[in-house]
Write a protein that holds these residues in place. Structure first.
Motif, short mmCIF file in Angstrom:
data_model
loop_
_atom_site.label_atom_id
_atom_site.label_comp_id
_atom_site.label_asym_id
_atom_site.label_seq_id
_atom_site.Cartn_x
_atom_site.Cartn_y
_atom_site.Cartn_z
N LEU A 87 -3.10 1.68 -1.64
CA LEU A 87 -3.80 2.23 -2.80
C LEU A 87 -2.82 2.90 -3.78
O LEU A 87 -2.93 2.74 -4.99
CB LEU A 87 -4.83 3.27 -2.36
CG LEU A 87 -6.20 2.74 -2.02
CD1 LEU A 87 -7.07 3.86 -1.50
CD2 LEU A 87 -6.85 2.15 -3.28
N ALA A 88 -1.84 3.66 -3.19
CA ALA A 88 -0.86 4.34 -4.03
C ALA A 88 -0.05 3.30 -4.80
O ALA A 88 0.25 3.47 -5.98
CB ALA A 88 0.05 5.21 -3.17
N LYS A 89 0.29 2.20 -4.12
CA LYS A 89 1.07 1.13 -4.75
C LYS A 89 0.25 0.50 -5.88
O LYS A 89 0.75 0.24 -6.97
CB LYS A 89 1.44 0.09 -3.70
CG LYS A 89 2.69 -0.64 -4.06
CD LYS A 89 3.23 -1.39 -2.90
CE LYS A 89 4.34 -2.29 -3.38
NZ LYS A 89 4.62 -3.35 -2.48
N GLU A 90 -1.02 0.29 -5.58
CA GLU A 90 -1.93 -0.29 -6.56
C GLU A 90 -2.04 0.62 -7.78
O GLU A 90 -2.03 0.18 -8.92
CB GLU A 90 -3.31 -0.45 -5.88
CG GLU A 90 -4.33 -1.22 -6.66
CD GLU A 90 -3.93 -2.64 -6.92
OE1 GLU A 90 -3.31 -3.25 -6.05
OE2 GLU A 90 -4.24 -3.13 -8.04
N HIS A 91 -2.09 1.94 -7.49
CA HIS A 91 -2.20 2.93 -8.56
C HIS A 91 -0.94 2.88 -9.42
O HIS A 91 -0.99 2.89 -10.64
CB HIS A 91 -2.38 4.31 -7.93
CG HIS A 91 -2.48 5.40 -8.94
ND1 HIS A 91 -3.58 5.54 -9.75
CD2 HIS A 91 -1.62 6.38 -9.29
CE1 HIS A 91 -3.38 6.56 -10.55
NE2 HIS A 91 -2.20 7.09 -10.29
N GLU A 92 0.25 2.82 -8.74
CA GLU A 92 1.52 2.73 -9.45
C GLU A 92 1.53 1.50 -10.36
O GLU A 92 1.95 1.54 -11.51
CB GLU A 92 2.68 2.58 -8.45
CG GLU A 92 3.26 3.87 -7.99
CD GLU A 92 3.85 4.68 -9.13
OE1 GLU A 92 4.73 4.15 -9.81
OE2 GLU A 92 3.40 5.82 -9.36
N SER A 94 -1.02 -0.16 -11.54
CA SER A 94 -1.94 -0.13 -12.68
C SER A 94 -1.40 0.83 -13.74
O SER A 94 -1.58 0.61 -14.93
CB SER A 94 -3.36 0.20 -12.24
OG SER A 94 -3.52 1.55 -12.13
N LYS A 95 -0.67 1.92 -13.27
CA LYS A 95 -0.04 2.82 -14.24
C LYS A 95 1.04 2.06 -15.01
O LYS A 95 1.17 2.17 -16.22
CB LYS A 95 0.59 3.99 -13.48
CG LYS A 95 0.46 5.31 -14.21
CD LYS A 95 0.78 6.47 -13.30
CE LYS A 95 2.24 6.59 -13.05
NZ LYS A 95 2.63 7.60 -12.09
N SER A 151 -0.55 -0.19 -17.54
CA SER A 151 -1.08 0.47 -18.74
C SER A 151 0.07 0.98 -19.61
O SER A 151 0.00 0.96 -20.83
CB SER A 151 -2.09 1.55 -18.35
OG SER A 151 -1.49 2.79 -18.33
#
Ligand code: ADP
Length: 361
Positions: free
Chosen positions: A131-136, A138-139, A142
């Motif tokens: 999830l953290a990787k996914e968050h990174e 998506s950041k 963007s």
């Protein structure tokens, strides 16, 4: 045995959870044989001990032991904790405590039921990391979109304006000027796209290294002659090195070239009035050390801790164009070569980058 005793015995012998009965002091008085599998100790060995005796040192160090003990003494609580199995491996257990004292068994206070949840804790850790990787990611996306819509638009607008102008007026002088300006903007666009591609390769772990012998002095000279002369013709570049010293390293030519090209380009781009860049190359025992010094706008102290992060730009860049991607790539490339990069900078005075590259990779 009565049939009630038989049923009790059947459950106690076959439960996969560890069920214990504790006395008023929380000491284990009875444990099911599943203790052999869960903790590696027999019910007899468990008798007289407390569940807290099995806590792993790491877990105890992370928590306040007295607070922790209160949870173990508290009927109705459900806790997760890490223990050390008899064979040395670390396990995560989950225990629920139920008060049983008032049911007539005066000397027994609490019943606990314990389950091994190691696998699900590890699964959860993996999930959180994903999830953290996914968050990174998506950041990252963007950030990329906001840069693409801002920084990429400026060169395109300049090119568009030149085309519009040439449609109306097209004498030789104007044409040359417009072509030069368009070429410059196309170079900027190309450089930005190249940076984005490098970053994407790095984030997806697809940066390949092809080590060859690289003469650092020769490579820096080539970068100065090609990249800098064209983009920053007014700059005076001073290069200091010992002619006798061997400045060859083992590394990937395109990655190391990128490092010098970005640092030298930045030195010029962020220079204010003094158009000078000083370079020194020195041979150490097992490294070649390079410093690149400019006398430009410098990096504010508050920005220094974040300056190698992708998309990060210091607050004093004003309208100097850029994406904040180059330096993060430089750091990754130097790391990939097991080298080291540090900065010495003072706002409005200038910046020096120090790079140490091992002679052998
Ligand atoms: P940019 O695309 O902005 O050039 P970089 O990733 O190459 O991005 O650099 C990140 C930031 O580090 C820059 O935006 C700038 O704030 C700072 N920086 C890098 N090199 C210099 C330098 N030589 N002088 C002053 N600031 C610099």
């Amino acid at each position: 045995m009565t049939s009630a005793e038989l049923i009790f015995d059947l459950i106690a012998q076959n439960t996969t959870d560890l069920v214990c009965i504790h006395d008023l002091d929380n000491t284990i008085r009875f444990a099911t044989p599943s203790s052999n599998t869960i903790l590696g100790y027999s019910p007899e060995e468990l008798s007289g001990k407390k569940l807290t005796d099995f806590l792993s040192n790491d877990f105890i160090n992370e928590m306040d032991f007295n607070t922790l003990r209160r949870f173990f003494d508290h009927p109705g609580s459900r806790i997760r904790y890490q223990v050390k199995h008899r064979e040395g491996r670390l396990l995560w257990l989950e225990t629920t405590f139920t008060k049983v004292g008032e049911k007539g068994l005066d000397e027994f206070e609490i019943l606990s039921s314990t389950r091994d949840i190691t696998e699900s804790v590890h699964l959860m850790d993996d999930l959180m990391a994903a999830l953290a990787k996914e968050h990174e990611l998506s950041k990252f996306k963007s950030n990329l979109y906001s840069i693409a819509s801002h920084e990429f638009k400026t060169p395109l607008a300049v090119i568009q304006a030149n085309i519009e102008m040439l449609k109306v007026k097209s004498d030789r002088g104007l044409l040359d000027m417009a072509l030069d300006s368009m070429e410059e903007e196309i170079d900027k666009l190309n450089a930005m796209i190249a940076d984005m591609l490098q970053l994407k390769k790095l984030t997806t772990g697809r940066t390949a290294i092809n080590p060859i012998e690289i003469d650092v002095v020769k490579l820096i000279r080539e970068v100065v002659e090609t990249d800098l002369r064209k983009a920053y013709p007014k700059f005076k570049v001073n290069m200091k090195f010992n002619e006798e010293a061997e400045t060859t390293i083992k590394g990937d030519l395109s990655l190391i070239r990128y490092v010098f090209s970005n640092l030298l380009g930045n030195a010029c781009k962020f220079s204010d009035k003094k158009h000078i860049v000083d370079i020194s190359v020195e041979r150490g025992d097992e490294t070649v050390s390079i410093s690149i010094k400019d006398y430009g706008i410098g990096i504010p102290e508050e920005d220094m801790p974040f300056i190698f992060r992708s998309f990060y730009r210091a607050r004093n860049v004003g309208n100097i164009s850029g994406t904040g991607v180059g330096l993060s790539i430089v750091k990754e490339f130097v790391d990939l070569h097991h080298g080291n990069i540090t900065i010495d900078s003072k706002e409005k005075k200038g910046t020096t980058f120090f790079i140490d590259l091992p002679v052998k990779m």
